[in-house]
Design an enzyme around this catalytic site. Structure first.
Site, short mmCIF file in Angstrom:
data_model
loop_
_atom_site.label_atom_id
_atom_site.label_comp_id
_atom_site.label_asym_id
_atom_site.label_seq_id
_atom_site.Cartn_x
_atom_site.Cartn_y
_atom_site.Cartn_z
CG HIS A 75 26.35 62.61 80.67
ND1 HIS A 75 26.41 62.27 82.00
CD2 HIS A 75 27.63 62.48 80.20
CE1 HIS A 75 27.65 61.95 82.32
NE2 HIS A 75 28.41 62.08 81.25
CB THR A 224 47.33 66.57 74.10
OG1 THR A 224 46.75 65.26 73.90
CG2 THR A 224 48.85 66.46 74.10
#
Length: 372
Positions: A75, A224
């Site tokens: 970001h 996972t």
């Protein structure tokens, strides 16, 4: 020179340097902890490493803080627009730490909702060690990845000057954006193409969502989330059957497993004709996943920077951990088979995978930080 051309030149130079290493006597600096580095200025980062491993990542865990530290890298870095600069507007500084320096502004942008928490946790380390926010964000993201088994060995370069103004809003892709919008955005940011967009999304292998569905927190993208593997690329191609929480949220579509979230952009990119085959190519192909993500992560964290002016401190990044030996690289979760795959790649068949034994897989939420 365009960024990708410059980056390719730097990458080639690094490869040639490595190839000639045996013929060159390398001068290395010895740090106070006895470890050696290519540049003495890198020694200070060992203190940062020890501090954040213990006090941010709780002994080197691939948990909530690690996931958010990786998210923060993207970001901060993607917030750059040469197209805006060409119009005479400020287009952001890329990987310059502006999201931390101007956190009161940038963390209020809609796609950055929730990042205020990891920024608040990271800021004291920046102040304590006297490093720049841009360098720290890049460093913490790499250390976070090293804590996730299966992740590539990451390169780390320093030299990011502090941002002088906040990035403009609207430069970070949203889960509800179309494939065209997202491809155009990454192409503007760094001349990345649709294949490299898929490489970027490998980060969702070790990620969770807190702000798409307000009724549930810590929802992983795959089964996972503590392992950097290609399971994310399997499960995003499985037929969605239900929402993990309230449903009907902007940017969310049905997921295939209880407790797992799927955002609209992942769903559509996995099925778009321009990206579907590259998406499928990562299934059961850990070496490709590692190589491509290592490249794209470095490229992202040098957006807005001059790679020639940066210092290579890769020696400080811990060795990545291998995937546990009892797990295949890719598999069908218990209760799922090839019949559940919504294959979109018309060029090659979907890889043959085994189905884990047992009852239907239910994905656990990412636990909150210790003491939270």
């Amino acid at each position: 020179m365009a960024f990708k051309q410059l980056f390719a030149a730097i990458s080639l130079a690094l490869l040639l340097s490595a190839a000639n290493a045996a013929a060159v006597i390398e001068k290395r600096a010895t740090c106070s902890n006895g470890k050696t580095v290519g540049d003495a200025s890198c020694c200070a980062w060992f203190d940062v490493l020890d501090d954040i491993q213990q006090n941010l990542f709780h002994g080197g865990q691939c948990g909530a803080e690690a996931h958010e530290s990786i998210r923060l890298v993207f970001h901060d870095s993607i917030a750059i627009s040469p197209a805006m600069e060409a119009q005479g507007k400020f287009g952001g500084g890329g990987a310059d730490g502006s999201i931390m320096i101007f956190d009161d502004i940038e963390t209020a942008f809609h796609p950055n909702i929730g990042l205020d928490e990891i920024v608040k946790l990271q800021k004291p380390f920046v102040q304590k060690h006297g490093v720049t926010p841009g360098d720290f964000i890049a460093f913490a993201g790499r250390v976070a990845l090293s804590n996730c088994p299966g992740a590539p060995q990451m390169n780390f370069f320093t030299g990011r000057a502090p941002a002088t103004q906040p990035a403009p809003d609207g430069l970070v892709p949203e889960p509800f954006h179309t494939v065209d919008q997202i491809i155009n955005r990454v192409n503007d940011a760094g001349e990345f193409d649709e294949l490299e967009l898929v490489w970027m999304l490998s980060a969702h292998s070790v990620a969770a969502v807190n702000d798409v569905d307000p009724t549930v927190q810590g929802l992983p993208f795959d089964s996972t989330p503590g392992i950097f593997d290609s399971q994310f690329f399997v499960e995003t191609q499985l037929r969605g059957t239900a929402f993990p929480g309230s449903g009907g949220n902007q940017g969310e579509v049905e997921s295939p497993l209880p407790g797992e979230i799927r955002i609209q952009s992942d769903h559509t990119i996995a099925r778009d004709s321009r990206t579907a085959c590259e998406w499928q190519s990562f299934v059961n192909n850990q070496s490709k996943l590692v190589d491509d993500f290592q490249f794209i992560f470095l490229a992202l964290t040098q957006l807005g920077q001059d790679p020639n002016a940066m210092t290579d401190c890769s020696d400080v990044i811990p060795q990545s951990k291998p995937i546990p030996g009892n797990l295949p690289f890719s598999f069908f979760p218990a209760g799922k088979t090839i019949k559940d795959v919504e294959q979109a790649c018309a060029e090659t068949p979907f890889p043959t995978l085994t189905t884990l034994p047992g009852p239907e897989t239910s994905v656990q939420r990412i636990p909150p930080p210790p003491g939270a």
